[in-house]
Motif scaffolding. Structure first.
Motif, mmCIF file in Angstrom:
data_model
loop_
_atom_site.group_PDB
_atom_site.id
_atom_site.type_symbol
_atom_site.label_atom_id
_atom_site.label_comp_id
_atom_site.label_asym_id
_atom_site.label_seq_id
_atom_site.Cartn_x
_atom_site.Cartn_y
_atom_site.Cartn_z
ATOM 1 N N PHE A 100 0.926 -1.409 -0.306
ATOM 2 C CA PHE A 100 -0.098 -0.090 0.552
ATOM 3 C C PHE A 100 0.354 0.896 -0.041
ATOM 4 C CE2 PHE A 100 -3.052 -2.837 1.873
ATOM 5 C CZ PHE A 100 -4.178 -2.618 1.310
ATOM 6 N N ASP A 101 0.034 1.853 -1.115
ATOM 7 C CA ASP A 101 1.658 3.050 -0.999
ATOM 8 C C ASP A 101 0.793 4.516 -0.009
ATOM 9 O OD1 ASP A 101 3.265 5.235 -1.724
ATOM 10 O OD2 ASP A 101 2.552 5.707 -3.303
ATOM 11 N N PHE A 102 0.545 3.789 1.230
ATOM 12 C CA PHE A 102 0.158 5.193 1.851
ATOM 13 C C PHE A 102 0.704 6.673 2.066
ATOM 14 C CE2 PHE A 102 -1.665 1.474 5.306
ATOM 15 C CZ PHE A 102 -2.953 1.302 4.655
ATOM 16 N N THR A 103 0.179 7.434 3.139
ATOM 17 C CA THR A 103 0.989 8.626 2.921
ATOM 18 C C THR A 103 0.385 9.339 3.925
ATOM 19 O OG1 THR A 103 -0.793 9.882 1.393
ATOM 20 C CG2 THR A 103 0.846 8.664 0.779
ATOM 21 N N ASP A 104 0.485 10.558 4.157
ATOM 22 C CA ASP A 104 1.006 11.021 5.638
ATOM 23 C C ASP A 104 0.614 10.119 6.714
ATOM 24 O OD1 ASP A 104 -0.065 13.216 3.444
ATOM 25 O OD2 ASP A 104 -1.569 12.952 3.395
ATOM 26 N N LYS A 105 -0.717 10.930 7.047
ATOM 27 C CA LYS A 105 -0.305 10.575 9.182
ATOM 28 C C LYS A 105 -0.398 8.511 8.336
ATOM 29 C CE LYS A 105 -5.593 11.049 9.195
ATOM 30 N NZ LYS A 105 -6.646 12.072 9.905
ATOM 31 N N TRP A 106 -1.109 7.855 7.363
ATOM 32 C CA TRP A 106 -1.630 6.549 7.346
ATOM 33 C C TRP A 106 -0.314 6.259 7.694
ATOM 34 C CZ3 TRP A 106 -5.599 4.567 8.904
ATOM 35 C CH2 TRP A 106 -6.800 4.964 8.856
ATOM 36 N N PHE A 107 0.693 6.441 6.904
ATOM 37 C CA PHE A 107 2.150 6.330 5.973
ATOM 38 C C PHE A 107 3.270 6.671 7.702
ATOM 39 C CE2 PHE A 107 7.205 7.435 6.047
ATOM 40 C CZ PHE A 107 7.026 6.364 5.316
ATOM 41 N N ASP A 108 2.364 7.591 8.232
ATOM 42 C CA ASP A 108 3.568 7.637 9.769
ATOM 43 C C ASP A 108 3.477 6.561 10.625
ATOM 44 O OD1 ASP A 108 4.673 9.812 8.968
ATOM 45 O OD2 ASP A 108 3.318 11.230 9.507
ATOM 46 N N ALA A 109 1.652 6.254 10.729
ATOM 47 C CA ALA A 109 1.722 4.979 11.813
ATOM 48 C C ALA A 109 2.052 3.417 11.515
ATOM 49 C CB ALA A 109 0.367 5.410 11.825
ATOM 50 N N PHE A 110 1.553 3.734 9.782
ATOM 51 C CA PHE A 110 2.242 2.431 9.612
ATOM 52 C C PHE A 110 2.616 2.085 8.317
ATOM 53 C CE2 PHE A 110 -2.384 3.067 10.858
ATOM 54 C CZ PHE A 110 -2.193 2.752 11.846
ATOM 55 N N GLY A 111 3.018 2.988 7.894
ATOM 56 C CA GLY A 111 4.473 2.757 6.599
ATOM 57 C C GLY A 111 4.200 2.616 5.599
ATOM 58 N N ARG A 112 4.105 1.530 4.558
ATOM 59 C CA ARG A 112 3.999 0.805 3.654
ATOM 60 C C ARG A 112 3.837 -0.766 3.722
ATOM 61 N NH1 ARG A 112 6.887 4.928 1.452
ATOM 62 N NH2 ARG A 112 5.581 6.815 0.517
ATOM 63 N N PRO A 113 2.943 -1.213 4.327
ATOM 64 C CA PRO A 113 2.134 -2.857 4.100
ATOM 65 C C PRO A 113 1.965 -3.110 3.100
ATOM 66 C CG PRO A 113 0.293 -1.037 5.085
ATOM 67 C CD PRO A 113 1.466 -1.212 5.188
ATOM 68 N N ALA A 114 1.800 -4.646 3.509
ATOM 69 C CA ALA A 114 1.685 -5.610 2.198
ATOM 70 C C ALA A 114 0.128 -5.248 2.400
ATOM 71 C CB ALA A 114 2.089 -6.734 2.636
ATOM 72 N N ARG A 115 -0.151 -5.524 0.319
ATOM 73 C CA ARG A 115 -1.723 -5.546 0.453
ATOM 74 C C ARG A 115 -2.756 -6.718 0.802
ATOM 75 N NH1 ARG A 115 -2.143 -1.161 -3.790
ATOM 76 N NH2 ARG A 115 -4.080 -1.352 -4.689
ATOM 77 N N THR A 116 -1.693 -7.676 0.728
ATOM 78 C CA THR A 116 -2.233 -9.427 1.347
ATOM 79 C C THR A 116 -1.983 -10.040 2.403
ATOM 80 O OG1 THR A 116 -0.473 -10.458 0.170
ATOM 81 C CG2 THR A 116 -2.000 -9.816 -0.822
ATOM 82 N N GLY A 117 -2.980 -10.826 3.536
ATOM 83 C CA GLY A 117 -2.480 -11.225 4.357
ATOM 84 C C GLY A 117 -3.128 -11.311 5.624
ATOM 85 N N VAL A 118 -2.944 -10.770 6.808
ATOM 86 C CA VAL A 118 -3.670 -10.784 7.958
ATOM 87 C C VAL A 118 -3.485 -9.452 8.668
ATOM 88 C CG1 VAL A 118 -4.215 -11.818 9.804
ATOM 89 C CG2 VAL A 118 -4.049 -13.216 8.257
ATOM 90 N N TRP A 119 -4.262 -8.852 8.810
ATOM 91 C CA TRP A 119 -3.590 -7.161 10.025
ATOM 92 C C TRP A 119 -5.044 -8.091 11.667
ATOM 93 C CZ3 TRP A 119 -3.920 -2.360 7.056
ATOM 94 C CH2 TRP A 119 -3.604 -2.612 5.894
ATOM 95 N N PHE A 120 -4.390 -7.563 12.611
ATOM 96 C CA PHE A 120 -5.234 -7.543 13.257
ATOM 97 C C PHE A 120 -5.247 -6.422 14.487
ATOM 98 C CE2 PHE A 120 -6.332 -9.045 17.797
ATOM 99 C CZ PHE A 120 -7.157 -9.768 17.881
ATOM 100 N N ALA A 121 -6.517 -5.917 14.284
ATOM 101 C CA ALA A 121 -7.315 -4.599 15.459
ATOM 102 C C ALA A 121 -7.842 -4.886 16.598
ATOM 103 C CB ALA A 121 -7.347 -3.623 14.479
ATOM 104 N N TYR A 122 -7.090 -4.305 18.066
ATOM 105 C CA TYR A 122 -7.708 -4.515 18.898
ATOM 106 C C TYR A 122 -8.458 -3.358 19.855
ATOM 107 C CZ TYR A 122 -3.397 -5.459 20.942
ATOM 108 O OH TYR A 122 -1.937 -5.415 20.965
ATOM 109 N N ALA A 123 -9.252 -3.409 21.257
ATOM 110 C CA ALA A 123 -8.983 -2.433 21.892
ATOM 111 C C ALA A 123 -10.571 -2.977 22.505
ATOM 112 C CB ALA A 123 -9.985 -1.067 21.008
ATOM 113 N N GLY A 124 -10.827 -2.171 23.411
ATOM 114 C CA GLY A 124 -11.170 -1.963 24.907
ATOM 115 C C GLY A 124 -13.049 -1.258 24.434
ATOM 116 N N GLN A 125 -13.756 -1.520 24.881
ATOM 117 C CA GLN A 125 -14.729 -0.310 24.804
ATOM 118 C C GLN A 125 -14.852 0.479 25.041
ATOM 119 O OE1 GLN A 125 -18.105 -1.646 26.544
ATOM 120 N NE2 GLN A 125 -19.763 -1.035 25.651
#
Length: 207
Positions: free
Chosen positions: A18-43
């Motif tokens: 992914f050619d992420f830019t701006d705040k998305w690049f600042d957070a996550f760089g340029r991740p692969a466009r396939t595979g598995v991501w995992f997001a987790y949070a409390g209520q």
């Protein structure tokens, strides 16, 4: 049996990123466009708001399917979609209303299936580790993003914990800030979901 890769094979291999830019690049760089991501949070930490912002951004790259197991098409989800201006990417986002693993797998197997799939939240599927590995294997040309509740400081349940450990990008959401905990990280490693709320909770730490 497949031929073993040489070091040169690995170093010369090309990956779709992914050619992420701006705040998305600042957070996550340029991740692969396939595979598995995992997001987790409390209520109450901004999970749904982050997901909708992520969906909107990913939809600028590929079509996205959001399997809403928790909120389905409830009014609360509608409000978040309206607040985030999702009408801008309406033609590139589809919403599944609490679809089962079997049915979603069938959709993913279609010839012109979308490339990005989000499961929110994984606790609403009674998925086994073997089923997860099979889903990942069958759809290695796609990106699957699993979303999870938390119990204490970990994802809630043994299988969600194992999926988190296997994921290339782990996103921990707390106090309206999403933090990269995985293999992809940008200069700051964090994404501010809602600045006003984040500053109320974290003060200058969020800046």
């Amino acid at each position: 049996m497949r031929r073993a890769l040489s070091v040169s094979d690995l170093l010369n291999k090309h990956y779709k990123l992914f050619d992420f830019t701006d705040k998305w690049f600042d957070a996550f760089g340029r991740p692969a466009r396939t595979g598995v991501w995992f997001a987790y949070a409390g209520q109450g930490n901004g999970k749904t708001s982050f997901l909708v912002q992520l969906i909107k951004y990913l939809a600028t790259f590929e079509k996205v399917v959001y399997n809403s197991l928790e909120e389905s098409s409830d009014h609360t989800l509608q409000m978040v979609f309206e607040r985030q201006g999702m009408q801008d990417v309406a033609r590139r986002v589809s919403i599944l209303e609490a679809e089962s693993l079997k049915d979603m797998d069938e959709r993913m197997s279609k010839r012109k299936a979308a490339k990005i799939w989000i499961v929110d939240t994984v606790q609403y599927w009674d998925i086994t580790w073997e089923q997860y590995l099979e889903l990942k294997r069958k759809h290695r040309d796609k990106l699957i993003i699993f979303v999870s509740h938390m119990e204490g400081n970990q994802p809630d349940g043994k299988i969600p914990i194992k999926i988190m450990r296997d994921a290339a990008l782990k996103i921990f959401i707390s106090g309206f800030i999403a933090v990269s905990k995985g293999r992809y990280k940008g200069p700051t490693g964090k994404y501010i979901i809602w600045k006003k709320e984040a500053e109320t909770i974290w003060g200058r730490k969020s800046k």
